[in-house]
Write an enzyme that holds these catalytic residues in place. Sequence first.
Site, PDB file in Angstrom:
ATOM      1  N   ASP A 161       0.855  -1.185   0.000  1.00 37.24           N
ATOM      2  CA  ASP A 161       0.000   0.000   0.000  1.00 37.24           C
ATOM      3  C   ASP A 161       0.895   1.239   0.000  1.00 37.24           C
ATOM      4  O   ASP A 161       1.846   1.326   0.796  1.00 37.24           O
ATOM      5  CB  ASP A 161      -0.912   0.011   1.225  1.00 37.24           C
ATOM      6  CG  ASP A 161      -1.855   1.203   1.221  1.00 37.24           C
ATOM      7  OD1 ASP A 161      -2.810   1.182   0.428  1.00 37.24           O
ATOM      8  OD2 ASP A 161      -1.640   2.146   2.012  1.00 37.24           O
ATOM      9  N   LEU A 162       0.616   2.189  -0.890  1.00 38.37           N
ATOM     10  CA  LEU A 162       1.437   3.396  -0.988  1.00 38.37           C
ATOM     11  C   LEU A 162       0.920   4.457  -0.015  1.00 38.37           C
ATOM     12  O   LEU A 162      -0.247   4.846  -0.073  1.00 38.37           O
ATOM     13  CB  LEU A 162       1.423   3.941  -2.418  1.00 38.37           C
ATOM     14  CG  LEU A 162       2.041   3.020  -3.482  1.00 38.37           C
ATOM     15  CD1 LEU A 162       1.948   3.666  -4.851  1.00 38.37           C
ATOM     16  CD2 LEU A 162       3.481   2.688  -3.140  1.00 38.37           C
ATOM     17  N   ASP A 204      -4.097   2.568  -4.956  1.00 42.65           N
ATOM     18  CA  ASP A 204      -2.657   2.481  -4.683  1.00 42.65           C
ATOM     19  C   ASP A 204      -2.296   1.182  -3.980  1.00 42.65           C
ATOM     20  O   ASP A 204      -1.284   1.092  -3.297  1.00 42.65           O
ATOM     21  CB  ASP A 204      -2.210   3.674  -3.830  1.00 42.65           C
ATOM     22  CG  ASP A 204      -2.944   3.728  -2.496  1.00 42.65           C
ATOM     23  OD1 ASP A 204      -3.991   3.070  -2.361  1.00 42.65           O
ATOM     24  OD2 ASP A 204      -2.469   4.431  -1.584  1.00 42.65           O
TER      25      ASP A 204
END
Length: 280
Positions: A161-162, A204
């Site tokens: 996960d960004l 993302d």
Amino acid sequence: MVIVIAALLFTAVRLFQGRLSVLKCLLLSTVLGSTLIYFSFQSPIITVIWLPAFLVGVFMVFPFKIACLTNITFWLIITYLNFIHLHIEIALRSAMSSGLIMLLTAVIVKTYNEAIHAAESVATKDPLTGALNRRTLIENIELESERVTRYGQTCSIIMIDLDNFKTLNDKLGHGVGDEMLVNFVKLISQYTRKNDKLFRLGGDEFMLLIPGMDAQTAQTFIARIQNLVPAQLTVEHVALGMSFGVCEITADTAVEQLLELADQALYQNKAQRKKKQKDS
């Protein structure tokens, strides 16, 4: 004649079963081509009749490059023999018609193959980043899970996960956000192997499938990439971060459970990073 008809019937059956292996291509082309060459000496007009069917059949069931090489080779040989054994006008017409059929079939097959490849790419890949899409994730995990169960191989999945992606989108716009996603996938591709697979789950969120790597090794591997993300994915003082969760595929573990374990590990990593940032 019986051999030719039998081979053509075999070719027709193979149309419904997919392309032949290289070895079977060699065997079939040798049998059919040798038969046509034999008829070029015994009854050349039969070769004129059956040559177009041979050329088309080869393109239908052989891999494209092998089909091109096979057809050009036998077309040249048989055309040469026809000029020796037939009237020049008949031989010339046969060469022109069979050559045209070979060329048109090659164009049609090549166009068809490219269309199929494009359709498969659309169905399996994320159009923005080029990463595999969510539709193919379960299938690939099930395949690796079967290998782990049957052969005792190792494989890990990494949920990614960004961080700060929403902030970047809100501040700089979705165009910049999309560009950062593309750059992230390029960054991952620089440090992964050919057999490793990256999936975009949405937004993302990504998942990395790494065959032949246990959880501890995968943890060390992805931690190095985690340190690279802020340095390489920064725009106007907004740096992306990356949280991850590693889960090793074990024998007979359900896919849903594996995804849940990876997701839990992701949130643990995210919480630890937030706590570390607050403490610093």
